[in-house]
Design a protein around this motif. Sequence first.
Motif: not given
Length: 155
Positions: A46-71
């Motif tokens: 994610m550190e690399n993703v954030i740098k690359e996206v911000e380098g394109l002049g775009r905003k980026v945010a993220y969250a982590t979790g196990d999508l196999s869990q319904e909630d």
Amino acid sequence: MLNMFNLEGKVAMVTGGNVGIGNALAMGLAKAGADLFIFTYNDDNMENVIKEVEGLGRKVAYATGDLSQEDVAMEAVSKCIEAFGRVDILVNNAGTIKRSPILEGPNSDWQQVIDLNLSSIYYLSKTASIEMKKQGGGKIINIASMLSFQGGKFV
């Protein structure tokens, strides 16, 4: 060529967008002008993703979790809305496979594959659709593995 796909002012949510195909899709969306919300199982790369996206002049945010869990799947779109106030594009890319002979693999492996590869797509798409309807539209893109089209050796 990307001018044909101008996504300025749009927010794209990509599951599994930190690595592999999901990362390539996320970067393509950012290059076309979309801000990104990445939902991932862990924050690998994610550190690399954030740098690359911000380098394109775009905003980026993220969250982590196990999508196999319904909630977790039901809450994921809310986290995008919290970060950006909208979701215009949902890319259901996260997926898994558990490889083992059918007589040896635990039922829990099967359930985890179904929960992530199918159920999470349902929950994410349903939740995103509610938001997209309020906004007047949006796009949902579902990614599937080539393994969904072929069998394998199970015994």
